[in-house]
Scaffold this motif. Sequence first.
Motif, mmCIF file in Angstrom:
data_model
loop_
_atom_site.group_PDB
_atom_site.id
_atom_site.type_symbol
_atom_site.label_atom_id
_atom_site.label_comp_id
_atom_site.label_asym_id
_atom_site.label_seq_id
_atom_site.Cartn_x
_atom_site.Cartn_y
_atom_site.Cartn_z
ATOM 1 N N LYS A 47 0.841 -1.202 0.000
ATOM 2 C CA LYS A 47 0.000 0.000 0.000
ATOM 3 C C LYS A 47 0.879 1.257 0.000
ATOM 4 C CE LYS A 47 -3.172 2.694 2.721
ATOM 5 N NZ LYS A 47 -3.038 3.453 3.904
ATOM 6 N N MET A 56 -10.601 -4.408 -7.011
ATOM 7 C CA MET A 56 -10.971 -3.397 -6.025
ATOM 8 C C MET A 56 -11.700 -4.042 -4.845
ATOM 9 S SD MET A 56 -13.569 -0.150 -6.440
ATOM 10 C CE MET A 56 -15.023 -1.171 -6.483
ATOM 11 N N ILE A 57 -12.693 -4.879 -5.140
ATOM 12 C CA ILE A 57 -13.485 -5.522 -4.083
ATOM 13 C C ILE A 57 -12.615 -6.500 -3.287
ATOM 14 C CG2 ILE A 57 -15.402 -7.111 -3.648
ATOM 15 C CD1 ILE A 57 -16.820 -5.716 -6.070
ATOM 16 N N SER A 109 -9.418 -6.354 -2.799
ATOM 17 C CA SER A 109 -8.506 -5.562 -1.968
ATOM 18 C C SER A 109 -9.212 -4.998 -0.746
ATOM 19 C CB SER A 109 -7.902 -4.420 -2.779
ATOM 20 O OG SER A 109 -7.128 -4.925 -3.823
ATOM 21 N N GLU A 110 -10.442 -4.542 -0.923
ATOM 22 C CA GLU A 110 -11.206 -4.044 0.231
ATOM 23 C C GLU A 110 -11.303 -5.131 1.295
ATOM 24 O OE1 GLU A 110 -15.046 -2.724 -1.079
ATOM 25 O OE2 GLU A 110 -14.201 -1.170 -2.350
ATOM 26 N N LYS A 111 -11.586 -6.342 0.859
ATOM 27 C CA LYS A 111 -11.724 -7.465 1.800
ATOM 28 C C LYS A 111 -10.373 -7.828 2.414
ATOM 29 C CE LYS A 111 -15.802 -9.470 -0.378
ATOM 30 N NZ LYS A 111 -16.406 -10.674 -0.954
ATOM 31 N N TYR A 152 -7.672 -5.955 2.804
ATOM 32 C CA TYR A 152 -7.124 -4.901 3.654
ATOM 33 C C TYR A 152 -8.012 -4.563 4.846
ATOM 34 C CZ TYR A 152 -3.107 -3.639 0.767
ATOM 35 O OH TYR A 152 -1.903 -3.639 0.112
ATOM 36 N N LYS A 153 -9.174 -5.154 4.922
ATOM 37 C CA LYS A 153 -10.146 -4.811 5.966
ATOM 38 C C LYS A 153 -9.537 -4.824 7.367
ATOM 39 C CE LYS A 153 -14.767 -5.877 7.585
ATOM 40 N NZ LYS A 153 -15.945 -6.716 7.421
ATOM 41 N N GLU A 159 -6.476 1.050 6.220
ATOM 42 C CA GLU A 159 -7.401 1.648 5.259
ATOM 43 C C GLU A 159 -6.782 1.560 3.864
ATOM 44 O OE1 GLU A 159 -9.548 5.912 4.275
ATOM 45 O OE2 GLU A 159 -8.470 5.673 6.142
ATOM 46 N N HIS A 173 -7.898 2.650 -0.014
ATOM 47 C CA HIS A 173 -8.902 3.346 -0.812
ATOM 48 C C HIS A 173 -9.338 2.516 -2.014
ATOM 49 C CE1 HIS A 173 -8.666 6.970 1.523
ATOM 50 N NE2 HIS A 173 -7.347 6.879 1.490
ATOM 51 N N LYS A 174 -10.617 2.526 -2.263
ATOM 52 C CA LYS A 174 -11.203 1.765 -3.377
ATOM 53 C C LYS A 174 -10.567 2.121 -4.709
ATOM 54 C CE LYS A 174 -15.721 1.651 -1.177
ATOM 55 N NZ LYS A 174 -17.126 1.989 -1.275
#
Length: 168
Positions: free
Chosen positions: A51, A117-118, A120-122, A124-125, A129, A131-132
């Motif tokens: 990141k 994107m989705i 990565s959101e999961k 990095y949860k 943080e 960003h999308k």
Amino acid sequence: MIVDTEYGVDSRYTSKNEQENQATALMEARLKRMKNLSNEQIVKAKLMQLKLKMEEYLKKPVYDKQNYFSEFLKLYIDSIYSKRSNFAQDIDIAPVSLSQVINKHREPKEEFLMKLMIHSEKAYKNVCEFHKKTWYQVYYHEKICETMSNQEKWRPEIEKKVKLSAAI
């Protein structure tokens, strides 16, 4: 106090030998600590490092021809999965398609970027943080840099097709 960056140890030591011994001891302690890290801690550290690398890349107006998107994608996948085919399965794409994107034989489709994107959101949860828009920014930043650095190739031909007929 003068800090010797080569060893990460300050200059309070009476001899070079003492300083080197302390540097060695410090490195051994770091390695011992790293050996005690769980796989989950290692994955989290790699994701955090990725990141930060991506954010640093986006801050710089780099105009070179390095494939940052594919390199970041490789780092991301390899940080989480032992096999890239498992990642492909998790985002519902063919392993061959993933390989083609990674190796720059094919541009990623919009759906691929959305799935990334989705995912990565999961991922990095529970890390930090994320960003999308980060993957999109990296991908398009690379495209902009690539276009700007290759002007000598495309500009002469394109310029012949562009005119300004309106008076300004």
